[in-house]
Design a protein around this motif. Structure first.
Motif, PDB file in Angstrom:
ATOM      1  N   PRO A 401     -36.508 -21.043 -79.953  1.00  0.00           N
ATOM      2  CA  PRO A 401     -38.124 -21.384 -79.854  1.00  0.00           C
ATOM      3  C   PRO A 401     -38.861 -21.031 -78.813  1.00  0.00           C
ATOM      4  CG  PRO A 401     -36.362 -23.222 -79.328  1.00  0.00           C
ATOM      5  CD  PRO A 401     -35.911 -22.363 -79.686  1.00  0.00           C
ATOM      6  N   VAL A 402     -40.144 -20.867 -78.737  1.00  0.00           N
ATOM      7  CA  VAL A 402     -40.851 -20.359 -77.581  1.00  0.00           C
ATOM      8  C   VAL A 402     -42.020 -21.180 -77.613  1.00  0.00           C
ATOM      9  CG1 VAL A 402     -40.181 -18.025 -77.294  1.00  0.00           C
ATOM     10  CG2 VAL A 402     -41.872 -18.549 -78.868  1.00  0.00           C
ATOM     11  N   GLU A 403     -42.688 -21.380 -76.394  1.00  0.00           N
ATOM     12  CA  GLU A 403     -43.821 -22.313 -76.170  1.00  0.00           C
ATOM     13  C   GLU A 403     -44.543 -21.862 -74.951  1.00  0.00           C
ATOM     14  OE1 GLU A 403     -42.025 -26.264 -75.755  1.00  0.00           O
ATOM     15  OE2 GLU A 403     -41.042 -25.827 -73.762  1.00  0.00           O
ATOM     16  N   GLU A 404     -45.674 -22.505 -74.736  1.00  0.00           N
ATOM     17  CA  GLU A 404     -46.562 -22.363 -73.668  1.00  0.00           C
ATOM     18  C   GLU A 404     -46.771 -20.868 -73.516  1.00  0.00           C
ATOM     19  OE1 GLU A 404     -44.601 -24.251 -70.239  1.00  0.00           O
ATOM     20  OE2 GLU A 404     -44.740 -26.063 -71.036  1.00  0.00           O
ATOM     21  N   PHE A 405     -47.535 -20.098 -74.628  1.00  0.00           N
ATOM     22  CA  PHE A 405     -47.874 -18.869 -74.368  1.00  0.00           C
ATOM     23  C   PHE A 405     -49.226 -18.710 -75.050  1.00  0.00           C
ATOM     24  CE2 PHE A 405     -45.108 -18.883 -78.271  1.00  0.00           C
ATOM     25  CZ  PHE A 405     -45.895 -18.220 -79.129  1.00  0.00           C
ATOM     26  N   THR A 406     -49.794 -17.572 -74.937  1.00  0.00           N
ATOM     27  CA  THR A 406     -51.445 -17.439 -75.527  1.00  0.00           C
ATOM     28  C   THR A 406     -51.193 -16.284 -76.544  1.00  0.00           C
ATOM     29  OG1 THR A 406     -52.360 -18.269 -73.855  1.00  0.00           O
ATOM     30  CG2 THR A 406     -53.615 -16.934 -75.311  1.00  0.00           C
ATOM     31  N   ILE A 407     -51.668 -16.124 -77.623  1.00  0.00           N
ATOM     32  CA  ILE A 407     -51.657 -14.805 -78.507  1.00  0.00           C
ATOM     33  C   ILE A 407     -53.227 -14.698 -78.634  1.00  0.00           C
ATOM     34  CG2 ILE A 407     -49.558 -15.167 -79.953  1.00  0.00           C
ATOM     35  CD1 ILE A 407     -51.578 -16.367 -82.134  1.00  0.00           C
ATOM     36  N   ALA A 408     -53.417 -13.234 -78.482  1.00  0.00           N
ATOM     37  CA  ALA A 408     -54.902 -12.881 -78.424  1.00  0.00           C
ATOM     38  C   ALA A 408     -55.021 -11.371 -79.026  1.00  0.00           C
ATOM     39  CB  ALA A 408     -55.298 -12.481 -76.906  1.00  0.00           C
ATOM     40  N   GLY A 409     -56.197 -11.216 -80.010  1.00  0.00           N
ATOM     41  CA  GLY A 409     -56.435  -9.937 -80.342  1.00  0.00           C
ATOM     42  C   GLY A 409     -58.013 -10.132 -80.819  1.00  0.00           C
ATOM     43  N   ASN A 410     -58.401  -9.188 -82.001  1.00  0.00           N
ATOM     44  CA  ASN A 410     -59.671  -9.484 -82.621  1.00  0.00           C
ATOM     45  C   ASN A 410     -59.631  -9.443 -83.992  1.00  0.00           C
ATOM     46  OD1 ASN A 410     -62.194  -7.939 -83.852  1.00  0.00           O
ATOM     47  ND2 ASN A 410     -62.614  -8.820 -82.114  1.00  0.00           N
ATOM     48  N   LEU A 411     -60.078 -10.360 -84.626  1.00  0.00           N
ATOM     49  CA  LEU A 411     -60.037 -10.455 -86.127  1.00  0.00           C
ATOM     50  C   LEU A 411     -59.985  -9.549 -86.718  1.00  0.00           C
ATOM     51  CD1 LEU A 411     -61.964 -13.994 -86.664  1.00  0.00           C
ATOM     52  CD2 LEU A 411     -59.421 -13.657 -86.905  1.00  0.00           C
ATOM     53  N   ALA A 412     -61.099  -8.489 -86.696  1.00  0.00           N
ATOM     54  CA  ALA A 412     -61.050  -7.255 -87.261  1.00  0.00           C
ATOM     55  C   ALA A 412     -59.982  -6.457 -87.133  1.00  0.00           C
ATOM     56  CB  ALA A 412     -62.317  -6.486 -86.967  1.00  0.00           C
TER      57      ALA A 412
END
Length: 446
Positions: A401-412
């Motif tokens: 398991p992984v935690e305390e992270f952020t995922i980011a991008g652009n919906l398009a």
């Protein structure tokens, strides 16, 4: 328990009140009028650690009136649907309209668009459930979860059951009404090891109580999900494939539909403005709605304007085929309504599906996201950034398991980068979807 809810009798009462409001608005000089009325009744219980925490018995009703004086509009509402209150609401709506400015797009949907097919869509299944039985089911759900080795405690189990009636009528002579029900059961559990505490949940929801999962199964599933999160680590930072669990993939569709909504389009507040006909997804991906689906969680033969609902295709072989329009937003855009006043109904994907194992193998190395936090979605730019938790995948296999992270991008970019859909479809809501595998997103971890 609350008093018995006679849905048919309530339906007749609301229809009569709507007609009363329409007639009064006409006599007071309104050029057009529309009325929405509803009544809902429900029971909810919650338990924790074997004890009853709360019992809620609710009954809500309301009536809303919108009148038009030429192109001027006024609206008023009340939770009191007595004759005196209806008179007051209509008078206030007319008074408001007399002060508002003219809006060329204002007015009822065209009369010829009013719904004429009003079948029973099998969405009303009341549950003869007394409080003692509701508590028994919630306790059984929690007990099954607590019995699993490794579970430390419970944050509670809850059961809710409700039914209601909604009516819409307007001065075109249209009057539509629908009875409906919804029932659900959920459980939230806590586990602990040397790395700390974790919690997770599971739930079941249906129109028909007979379609709910067994309470013990829900409790055990909540326990399994909770135990799987123990020993969480922060993933490394970088660009990796991301797979969204079915419970979260429906949220991506929700973001898409928000960007397709006519209100966002005519306000120039969507990253999809002016993009009709453009390719947004791979060509194997289509998205449609089925508002007349028998038993569907969002089924209705008419929309919030009284317009006959119909199957719409918003994404056709990857292309943006249609916006989601009400009568008002369509006029603002110089287009035709798509019968979506009130939103889309019963969204379904049309695409090749793969097993979760096949998607993980295709991912090879990346993150399976099972929880999202925060509201970091910008509908104007499409920018997407959210806190997350889930599992690290290596060589196509879940590692830890992984935690305390952020995922980011652009919906398009995320839509264009969709490389696979899972057959693990979550059918509990109005949006049915399996897992989504996105080719690459930014992971900010350790």
């Amino acid at each position: 328990m609350t008093q018995a809810f006679d849905a048919r009798a309530q339906q007749a009462v609301l229809e009569s009140r709507a007609e009363t409001a329409l007639e009064l608005a006409r006599r007071l000089g309104a050029d057009a009028c529309e009325v929405g009325a509803s009544v809902d009744q429900g029971t909810g219980v919650s338990v924790r650690e074997g004890d009853v925490e709360s019992v809620e018995l609710s009954r809500d009703q309301g009536i809303a009136v919108t009148v038009y004086l030429g192109k001027r509009k006024g609206s008023a509402s009340s939770t009191d649907a007595s004759d005196a209150s209806i008179k007051s609401v209509v008078e206030k709506a007319i008074a408001i309209a007399s002060y508002t400015g003219e809006d060329p797009a204002s007015g009822l949907a065209d009369a010829e668009l009013m719904a004429t097919e009003l079948p029973d869509l099998d969405v009303h299944h009341p549950w003869a459930l007394d409080t003692d039985k509701a508590i028994e089911l919630a306790l059984a759900c929690e007990a099954a979860g607590l019995a699993e080795p490794g579970i430390r405690s419970s944050d509670g189990a809850s059961l809710s059951s409700g039914e209601g009636v909604r009516v819409y009528a307007n001065s075109h002579g249209f009057l539509g009404s629908q009875r409906g029900s919804r029932h659900s059961l959920s459980c939230l559990l806590i586990a602990e090891d040397a790395s700390g505490m974790q919690r997770d949940y599971d739930y079941t929801s249906a129109r028909d109580p007979r379609a709910l999962r067994d309470p013990a199964e829900v409790g055990r599933s909540a326990a399994e999900r909770t135990l799987q999160r123990l020993g969480g680590q922060r993933p490394q930072t970088g660009r990796f494939p991301v797979m969204f669990d079915p419970t979260l993939a429906s949220g991506l569709i929700g973001h898409l539909m928000s960007a397709l909504a006519g209100g966002a389009i005519y306000r120039d507040a969507s990253f999809l403005c002016g993009r009709l006909g453009e390719t947004l997804f791979p060509e194997w991906f289509s998205l449609a709605e089925q508002p007349m689906l028998v038993g569907g969680m969002a089924s209705s033969p008419f929309d919030g304007d009284g317009v006959q609902t119909r199957n719409n295709r918003f994404i056709e072989q990857g292309r943006l085929a249609s916006y989601m329009l009400s009568a008002y937003s369509a006029r603002r855009l110089g287009m035709q309504t798509t019968a979506n006043a009130g939103g889309a109904r019963n969204l379904r994907l049309e695409a090749p599906l793969e097993s979760r194992e096949a998607l993980l193998s295709k991912m090879d190395r990346g993150v399976l996201v099972t929880e999202l936090m925060g509201q970091g979605v910008n509908g104007v730019t499409g920018d997407y950034s959210r806190g997350a938790a889930g599992f690290w995948v290596e060589n196509g296999q879940i590692q830890h398991p992984v935690e305390e992270f952020t995922i980011a991008g652009n919906l398009a970019g995320m839509f264009q980068g969709l490389v696979g859909l899972g057959d693990d479809i979550d059918t509990r809501g109005s949006i049915h979807s399996g897992s989504w595998l996105i080719d690459e997103m930014t992971i900010a971890g350790s």
